[in-house]
Scaffold this motif. Structure first.
Motif, short mmCIF file in Angstrom:
data_model
loop_
_atom_site.label_atom_id
_atom_site.label_comp_id
_atom_site.label_asym_id
_atom_site.label_seq_id
_atom_site.Cartn_x
_atom_site.Cartn_y
_atom_site.Cartn_z
N VAL A 131 0.96 -1.03 -0.03
CA VAL A 131 0.07 -0.22 0.01
C VAL A 131 0.77 1.15 -0.01
O VAL A 131 0.73 2.12 -0.70
CB VAL A 131 -0.88 0.10 1.10
N LEU A 132 1.75 1.35 0.96
CA LEU A 132 2.57 2.42 1.04
C LEU A 132 4.09 2.50 0.49
O LEU A 132 4.63 3.36 -0.05
CB LEU A 132 2.81 2.66 2.68
N TRP A 133 4.51 1.04 0.31
CA TRP A 133 5.96 0.59 0.00
C TRP A 133 6.04 -0.94 -0.47
O TRP A 133 4.93 -1.56 -0.09
CB TRP A 133 6.96 1.10 0.84
N ALA B 211 9.12 3.45 -1.73
CA ALA B 211 7.91 3.90 -1.35
C ALA B 211 6.97 3.97 -2.81
O ALA B 211 7.61 4.11 -3.89
CB ALA B 211 7.93 5.32 -1.21
N ILE B 212 5.97 3.42 -2.68
CA ILE B 212 4.84 3.71 -3.79
C ILE B 212 4.70 4.91 -4.35
O ILE B 212 4.30 5.80 -3.51
CB ILE B 212 3.63 2.90 -3.74
N PRO B 213 4.77 5.48 -5.55
CA PRO B 213 4.58 6.95 -6.05
C PRO B 213 3.38 7.68 -5.16
O PRO B 213 2.20 6.85 -5.47
CB PRO B 213 4.62 6.82 -7.48
N GLY B 214 3.52 8.62 -4.73
CA GLY B 214 2.28 9.47 -4.19
C GLY B 214 1.74 8.99 -2.73
O GLY B 214 0.89 9.57 -2.32
N SER B 215 2.32 7.78 -2.30
CA SER B 215 1.80 7.24 -1.05
C SER B 215 2.06 8.09 0.31
O SER B 215 1.40 8.40 1.14
CB SER B 215 2.19 5.69 -0.73
N LEU C 17 -9.55 -0.23 -0.99
CA LEU C 17 -8.27 -1.36 -1.50
C LEU C 17 -7.64 -0.47 -2.58
O LEU C 17 -8.06 0.09 -3.54
CB LEU C 17 -9.14 -2.42 -2.24
N VAL C 18 -6.26 -0.67 -2.50
CA VAL C 18 -5.54 -0.07 -3.77
C VAL C 18 -4.98 -1.40 -4.56
O VAL C 18 -4.81 -2.52 -3.94
CB VAL C 18 -4.30 0.62 -3.30
N LYS D 57 -3.86 3.45 -7.05
CA LYS D 57 -2.73 3.51 -6.15
C LYS D 57 -3.21 4.67 -5.10
O LYS D 57 -4.01 5.32 -5.45
CB LYS D 57 -1.44 3.85 -6.57
N LEU D 58 -2.78 4.60 -3.81
CA LEU D 58 -3.15 5.54 -2.66
C LEU D 58 -3.02 7.12 -3.29
O LEU D 58 -3.81 7.90 -3.09
CB LEU D 58 -2.29 5.38 -1.32
N GLY D 59 -1.75 7.20 -3.91
CA GLY D 59 -1.27 8.61 -4.38
C GLY D 59 -2.40 9.07 -5.23
O GLY D 59 -2.69 10.50 -5.45
#
Length: 303
Positions: free
Chosen positions: A34-36, A41-45, A264-265, A293-295
């Motif tokens: 979700v975050l990484w 890190a997942i972009p924008g999270s 859910l992402v 994605k969360l971002g």
């Protein structure tokens, strides 16, 4: 607001997005997937989580990952751009120590796990053995009771990259005593993948020990009751709480059990194909809303 709708938030109007953001005061987020992923890190999270905080939301990081202590998770989060404090991290390593301390456990733990659990146990004064490799010997079947520690009163299973046949033998042998506690961090099948290589999760190890010991573990992590009861101690309103996750059978199931809203992402375990099957079959647990994605939440608030 979008109860079990599997609603793509990207299709919401600006007013609906604002209504969604106004509908919760507390944000609980899974971490891996979700975050990484791994150490990236997942972009924008990070920007999204920090944005929630800027809006005045209470933040908790709720992870089934047992490989780090709360302090180590907070440091990792901070290095990746997240605002985070150890007190906001709820990891299964911490839950194991919290649970055993809470029941007044005084004996020793045999640990199939990593340093995260070991350090959290040490922090509350609980002794443990088992960390690190236990190599398979040519005559491994000749193991005797002399190799077992009579002070062990609990077997704890978390993620262990050094898992081996001797470890399974010792765990099952300790658990042959019905008074020996059997605790597991989680039953996640696999880690979120960043490549075509599949990394088996803790559930693989838990099922193996359950099979050879002929016992069932008390599982503390999502979606199980212990983490829910722990979070209840903070006293926040379930109906105004958002749970963000990447897999339906842990994160979303946990949110539903607790009466939270769920997001859910698709950056982790549950895939678009899984979601399409859920839409067709209406097979629970299904999320309220989804995002690639969360971002992406930031694009919706600025559009």
């Amino acid at each position: 607001m979008f109860k079990s709708a599997i609603f793509n938030l990207q299709e919401a109007s600006r007013d609906q997005v604002q209504e969604f953001l106004n509908s919760f005061d507390t944000v609980l987020s899974d971490c891996d997937g979700v975050l990484w992923i791994n150490n990236n890190a997942i972009p924008g999270s990070a920007e999204a989580m920090n944005y929630f905080r800027k809006l005045g939301k209470k933040i908790f990081y709720v992870t089934n990952n047992s490989t780090k202590t709360r302090s180590e998770f907070a440091i990792k989060a901070q290095q990746l751009g997240f605002i985070a404090e150890p007190e906001e991290i709820l990891s299964t390593a911490y839950l194991v120590a919290h649970y055993l301390k809470g029941i007044g456990f005084r004996k020793k733990v045999y640990l199939i796990g990593s340093s995260g659990i070991a350090d959290e146990l040490k922090a509350v004064g609980i002794r443990h053995i088992g960390i690190g490799p236990d190599n398979v010997k040519p005559d491994f079947k000749s193991m005797t009771t002399a190799e077992l520690d009579p002070e062990v009163g609990a077997v704890v299973v978390g993620f262990d990259e050094h898992v081996s046949y001797p470890k399974f033998m010792k765990a099952a042998s300790y658990l042959a005593n019905e008074e020996c506690l059997f605790v597991a961090t989680n039953t996640d099948e696999r880690f979120p993948k960043s490549s075509s290589i599949i990394i088996p999760g803790t559930g693989t190890l838990v099922r193996a020990v359950e099979t050879c010991s002929e016992r069932k573990a008390l599982v503390l992590g999502k979606p199980n009751d212990y983490v829910r009861k722990f979070l209840e101690s903070f006293g926040f309103d379930p109906t105004r709480t958002l749970m963000i996750g990447d897999r339906c059978n842990t994160d979303i199931e946990f949110g539903i059990r607790c009466g939270f809203q769920t997001l859910l992402v698709k950056t982790g375990v549950t895939s678009e194909k899984d979601l399409e099957r859920m839409r067709i079959e209406r097979r629970p647990p299904v999320p309220d809303v989804i995002l690639p994605k969360l971002g992406d939440i930031l694009n919706l608030t600025s559009s």
